[in-house]
Design an enzyme around this catalytic site. Structure first.
Site, PDB file in Angstrom:
ATOM      1  N   VAL A  17       6.908  18.341  42.003  1.00 24.41           N
ATOM      2  CA  VAL A  17       5.450  18.257  41.804  1.00 24.41           C
ATOM      3  C   VAL A  17       5.052  18.936  40.490  1.00 24.41           C
ATOM      4  CG1 VAL A  17       3.191  18.691  42.831  1.00 24.41           C
ATOM      5  CG2 VAL A  17       5.161  18.301  44.314  1.00 24.41           C
ATOM      6  N   LYS A 108       1.692  23.774  52.041  1.00 23.24           N
ATOM      7  CA  LYS A 108       1.102  23.712  53.389  1.00 23.24           C
ATOM      8  C   LYS A 108       1.712  24.735  54.332  1.00 23.24           C
ATOM      9  CE  LYS A 108       4.313  20.258  52.952  1.00 23.24           C
ATOM     10  NZ  LYS A 108       4.519  19.163  52.046  1.00 23.24           N
ATOM     11  N   VAL A 135      -2.052  18.432  52.116  1.00 24.64           N
ATOM     12  CA  VAL A 135      -2.103  17.456  53.212  1.00 24.64           C
ATOM     13  C   VAL A 135      -2.284  16.063  52.630  1.00 24.64           C
ATOM     14  CG1 VAL A 135      -3.248  16.746  55.342  1.00 24.64           C
ATOM     15  CG2 VAL A 135      -3.252  19.162  54.686  1.00 24.64           C
ATOM     16  N   GLY A 137      -0.544  14.292  50.518  1.00 30.02           N
ATOM     17  CA  GLY A 137      -0.088  13.986  49.148  1.00 30.02           C
ATOM     18  C   GLY A 137      -1.222  13.574  48.242  1.00 30.02           C
ATOM     19  N   ILE A 139      -3.710  11.525  48.902  1.00 25.83           N
ATOM     20  CA  ILE A 139      -4.976  11.142  49.563  1.00 25.83           C
ATOM     21  C   ILE A 139      -5.966  12.305  49.444  1.00 25.83           C
ATOM     22  CG2 ILE A 139      -6.031  10.407  51.737  1.00 25.83           C
ATOM     23  CD1 ILE A 139      -3.196   9.713  52.754  1.00 25.83           C
ATOM     24  N   GLY A 190      15.815   8.827  49.427  1.00 26.00           N
ATOM     25  CA  GLY A 190      15.084  10.004  48.941  1.00 26.00           C
ATOM     26  C   GLY A 190      13.792  10.260  49.699  1.00 26.00           C
ATOM     27  N   GLU A 193      14.512  14.992  53.072  1.00 31.68           N
ATOM     28  CA  GLU A 193      15.262  16.037  52.381  1.00 31.68           C
ATOM     29  C   GLU A 193      16.645  16.161  52.998  1.00 31.68           C
ATOM     30  OE1 GLU A 193      13.023  19.625  52.152  1.00 31.68           O
ATOM     31  OE2 GLU A 193      11.223  18.551  51.541  1.00 31.68           O
ATOM     32  N   ASP A 204       6.293  20.244  60.019  1.00 32.81           N
ATOM     33  CA  ASP A 204       5.507  19.999  58.800  1.00 32.81           C
ATOM     34  C   ASP A 204       4.129  19.410  59.161  1.00 32.81           C
ATOM     35  OD1 ASP A 204       5.309  19.416  55.759  1.00 32.81           O
ATOM     36  OD2 ASP A 204       5.001  17.449  56.673  1.00 32.81           O
ATOM     37  N   LYS A 208       0.164  20.873  58.539  1.00 31.97           N
ATOM     38  CA  LYS A 208      -0.957  20.099  57.984  1.00 31.97           C
ATOM     39  C   LYS A 208      -2.110  20.027  58.983  1.00 31.97           C
ATOM     40  CE  LYS A 208       2.186  17.545  55.025  1.00 31.97           C
ATOM     41  NZ  LYS A 208       3.160  16.447  55.001  1.00 31.97           N
TER      42      LYS A 208
HETATM   43  N1  LIG Z   1       7.477  16.905  46.803  1.00 32.64           N
HETATM   44  C1  LIG Z   1       6.391  16.389  47.353  1.00 32.64           C
HETATM   45  O1  LIG Z   1       6.256  15.179  47.487  1.00 32.64           O
HETATM   46  C2  LIG Z   1       5.280  17.300  47.814  1.00 32.64           C
HETATM   47  C3  LIG Z   1       4.091  16.730  48.313  1.00 32.64           C
HETATM   48  C4  LIG Z   1       3.040  17.559  48.704  1.00 32.64           C
HETATM   49  C5  LIG Z   1       3.210  18.932  48.647  1.00 32.64           C
HETATM   50  N2  LIG Z   1       4.389  19.466  48.196  1.00 32.64           N
HETATM   51  C6  LIG Z   1       4.500  20.915  48.124  1.00 32.64           C
HETATM   52  O2  LIG Z   1       4.582  21.270  46.741  1.00 32.64           O
HETATM   53  C7  LIG Z   1       5.377  22.439  46.602  1.00 32.64           C
HETATM   54  C8  LIG Z   1       6.486  22.156  45.612  1.00 32.64           C
HETATM   55  O3  LIG Z   1       7.283  21.114  46.121  1.00 32.64           O
HETATM   56  P1  LIG Z   1       8.388  20.379  45.219  1.00 32.64           P
HETATM   57  O4  LIG Z   1       8.797  19.180  45.988  1.00 32.64           O
HETATM   58  O5  LIG Z   1       7.906  20.236  43.833  1.00 32.64           O
HETATM   59  O6  LIG Z   1       9.566  21.465  45.284  1.00 32.64           O
HETATM   60  P2  LIG Z   1      10.823  21.565  44.301  1.00 32.64           P
HETATM   61  O7  LIG Z   1      11.145  20.257  43.700  1.00 32.64           O
HETATM   62  O8  LIG Z   1      11.880  22.298  45.053  1.00 32.64           O
HETATM   63  O9  LIG Z   1      10.285  22.501  43.118  1.00 32.64           O
HETATM   64  C9  LIG Z   1      10.126  23.892  43.238  1.00 32.64           C
HETATM   65  C10 LIG Z   1      10.545  24.497  41.896  1.00 32.64           C
HETATM   66  O10 LIG Z   1      10.204  25.867  41.920  1.00 32.64           O
HETATM   67  C11 LIG Z   1      11.360  26.614  41.496  1.00 32.64           C
HETATM   68  N3  LIG Z   1      11.282  27.957  42.067  1.00 32.64           N
HETATM   69  C12 LIG Z   1      11.618  28.364  43.305  1.00 32.64           C
HETATM   70  N4  LIG Z   1      11.382  29.682  43.433  1.00 32.64           N
HETATM   71  C13 LIG Z   1      10.902  30.119  42.247  1.00 32.64           C
HETATM   72  C14 LIG Z   1      10.486  31.378  41.756  1.00 32.64           C
HETATM   73  N5  LIG Z   1      10.517  32.463  42.523  1.00 32.64           N
HETATM   74  N6  LIG Z   1      10.052  31.466  40.471  1.00 32.64           N
HETATM   75  C15 LIG Z   1      10.019  30.364  39.683  1.00 32.64           C
HETATM   76  N7  LIG Z   1      10.406  29.140  40.085  1.00 32.64           N
HETATM   77  C16 LIG Z   1      10.838  29.018  41.353  1.00 32.64           C
HETATM   78  C17 LIG Z   1      12.529  25.816  42.013  1.00 32.64           C
HETATM   79  O11 LIG Z   1      13.704  26.168  41.378  1.00 32.64           O
HETATM   80  P3  LIG Z   1      15.106  25.912  42.167  1.00 32.64           P
HETATM   81  O12 LIG Z   1      15.167  24.450  42.419  1.00 32.64           O
HETATM   82  O13 LIG Z   1      16.140  26.400  41.198  1.00 32.64           O
HETATM   83  O14 LIG Z   1      15.015  26.715  43.428  1.00 32.64           O
HETATM   84  C18 LIG Z   1      12.061  24.401  41.675  1.00 32.64           C
HETATM   85  O15 LIG Z   1      12.319  24.060  40.333  1.00 32.64           O
HETATM   86  C19 LIG Z   1       5.852  22.808  48.003  1.00 32.64           C
HETATM   87  O16 LIG Z   1       4.972  23.747  48.565  1.00 32.64           O
HETATM   88  C20 LIG Z   1       5.740  21.495  48.760  1.00 32.64           C
HETATM   89  O17 LIG Z   1       5.545  21.663  50.146  1.00 32.64           O
HETATM   90  C21 LIG Z   1       5.413  18.676  47.774  1.00 32.64           C
END
Ligand SMILES: NC(=O)c1ccc[n+]([C@@H]2O[C@H](COP(=O)([O-])OP(=O)(O)OC[C@H]3O[C@@H](n4cnc5c(N)ncnc54)[C@H](OP(=O)(O)O)[C@@H]3O)[C@@H](O)[C@H]2O)c1
Length: 438
Positions: A17, A108, A135, A137, A139, A190, A193, A204, A208
């Site tokens: 994100v 969330k 919640v 994405g 929307i 994909g 997870e 999850d 939400k």
């Molecule tokens: N992906 C989705 O579709 C989606 C949709 C809605 C909401 N969200 C929410 O958005 C948030 C991020 O999700 P994401 O999918 O983008 O996760 P992600 O791909 O795992 O990205 C998280 C990033 O933060 C880094 N990180 C972790 N701990 C850190 C720290 N202490 N300091 C600095 N960087 C750090 C991670 O590094 P490492 O990989 O090296 O640990 C990674 O690069 C989550 O809360 C998720 O629930 C995601």
């Protein structure tokens, strides 16, 4: 001409994100400036390392591996937390709020666990805490509940809010796959997870639902207040039998006001194929809301993924930027008005739904009468009975639909039925949700 205000953004977490947000801030700079009336500048982007390719070219002057460089920068107005998880996300957000920075998060899990603490900290600091991407994405359901539906008292929020579960159940129905085959396919594309436990277990969706309940009903709930069941017990047979009866099975998150009590539950649910949520398939999410003034509304879209989630995060940043420019930050109250019709949460045992039931019983005379007798003794009346083809030697599946029954009665009836000698497998019972909100 008045000078355009610059709003400096500090991003913590440049993963899926975060990279999408950084890209939008860099590539859509002009468009956003025109639409917002303020210039959004990505001043710092922090992650654990920057060796990995992230699909966005960040100027080296912007990147850091030290989150305190974001938090301590006095020129940063908005901190965007996108690392996920509880800690250190909670501590980082609290620190940003304490330093008077507005915060945007998509987390969330954190909001469901520590929302009360974070909202209180934001109120104390007199800053905004926005969370549209938490919640649904892409929307804009949070904004709809906080703003668009502000004149309404709601009586129901029903959501398909976990794309992984919805994808798995959709694949099971459309391709006749087993649960495990469908989950493997979700991982392959994909859509799940590597460890999909939180999605499949309903956890999850419960996170939400807690957020939706706060916004929709003004009630802050603990996760333990929500009855949660995952989808792993759903079999191909039940999907087929439900289909033959005119239903599909959907992973539903439900917050519903019934007789001055609020029901909160997440579980696989039978929906008539004519229900508005029945055609929300694959990774799509939808939230169905019923308010006293608007009636029924349906919000539909992609519930996850880089583009949709980043779209919502940027919309939060834009809102905060406008609030700052117009001098009205913080703008939205974080603890909405409590629904005046709700006196307490409903115990799960008191919840009433119609049920789909499947018994696996020895094929001999009198079986149906004995099962019907047990149900009757527990005040459960049968709406229809369907005997299916034999599956294994002398074992027949019997499918029943019941009229409205109390959960506590149903649990006791199931225990009694599964003790009958001719019942060869634990009985399956799936709640149904009627399209009563027109
Ligand atoms: N992906 C989705 O579709 C989606 C949709 C809605 C909401 N969200 C929410 O958005 C948030 C991020 O999700 P994401 O999918 O983008 O996760 P992600 O791909 O795992 O990205 C998280 C990033 O933060 C880094 N990180 C972790 N701990 C850190 C720290 N202490 N300091 C600095 N960087 C750090 C991670 O590094 P490492 O990989 O090296 O640990 C990674 O690069 C989550 O809360 C998720 O629930 C995601």
């Amino acid at each position: 001409m008045p000078q355009t205000t610059t709003i400096n953004v500090g991003l913590i977490g440049v993963g899926t994100v975060g990279a999408g947000v950084a890209r939008a801030l860099l590539e859509k700079r002009r468009m956003l400036e025109q639409r917002i009336g303020a210039r959004l500048v990505l001043r710092r982007a922090c992650d654990k390392e920057f060796r990995r390719r992230r699909g966005v070219r960040l100027p080296p002057s912007v990147t850091t591996t030290d989150a305190s460089k974001v938090l301590r920068d006095p020129d940063i107005h908005v901190v965007v937390e996108l690392i996920g998880g509880i800690e250190p996300a909670r501590t980082l957000i609290l620190e940003a709020l304490r330093r008077g920075k507005h915060v945007v998060t998509a987390n969330k899990a954190l909001l469901a666990h520590a929302g009360r603490e974070l909202f209180a900290a934001a109120r104390r600091a007199n800053v905004d805490l926005y969370f549209e991407a938490a919640v649904g994405g892409g929307i804009p359901i949070i904004k709809a509940l906080r703003e668009g539906l502000i004149a309404n008292e709601l009586d129901a929020i029903l959501g398909i809010v976990n794309g992984t579960s919805n994808y798995v159940l959709t694949q099971m129905r459309e391709k006749r796959l087993s649960f495990h085959e469908a989950l493997l396919e979700a991982k392959h594309h994909g859509y799940a997870e590597r460890n999909p436990a939180l999605d499949i277990s309903g956890g999850d969706a419960a996170h939400k639902l807690a957020i939706l309940t706060l916004l929709g009903f003004g009630v802050q709930v603990r996760l333990s207040d929500i009855h949660v069941e995952g989808i792993s017990s759903i079999s191909q047979a039940d999907i087929q039998y439900a289909d033959e009866l005119g239903y599909c099975i959907k992973p539903l998150a439900i917050a519903k006001q019934v007789d001055h009590e609020l029901e909160l539950r997440v579980h696989p649910t039978l929906l008539a194929k004519t229900h508005l949520l029945a055609n929300v398939n694959g990774v799509y999410n939808a939230v169905y809301v019923h308010g006293d003034m608007v009636g029924a509304e349906l919000f539909y879209g992609r519930g996850a993924g880089q583009g949709p989630a980043a779209s919502s995060v940027v919309s939060d940043i834009a809102d905060i930027a406008r609030n700052i420019v117009t001098g009205i930050a913080p703008r939205m109250p974080l603890l909405p008005h409590r629904h005046r019709g709700i006196r307490r949460l409903r115990r799960m045992g008191a919840v009433e739904t119609r049920y789909y039931m499947r018994f696996m019983a020895t094929d001999k005379p009198g079986v149906l009468a004995r099962i019907a007798g047990v149900l009757g003794r527990h005040h459960i009346s049968i709406a229809s009975v369907h005997q299916k083809e034999r599956r294994a030697a002398r074992i027949v599946p019997v499918v029943m639909m019941t009229h409205e029954a109390r959960e506590a009665d149903m649990r006791r009836a199931l225990q009694a039925i599964d003790r009958l000698g001719f019942v060869k497998h634990p009985t399956v019972a799936i709640r149904t949700e009627a399209p009563r909100y027109k």
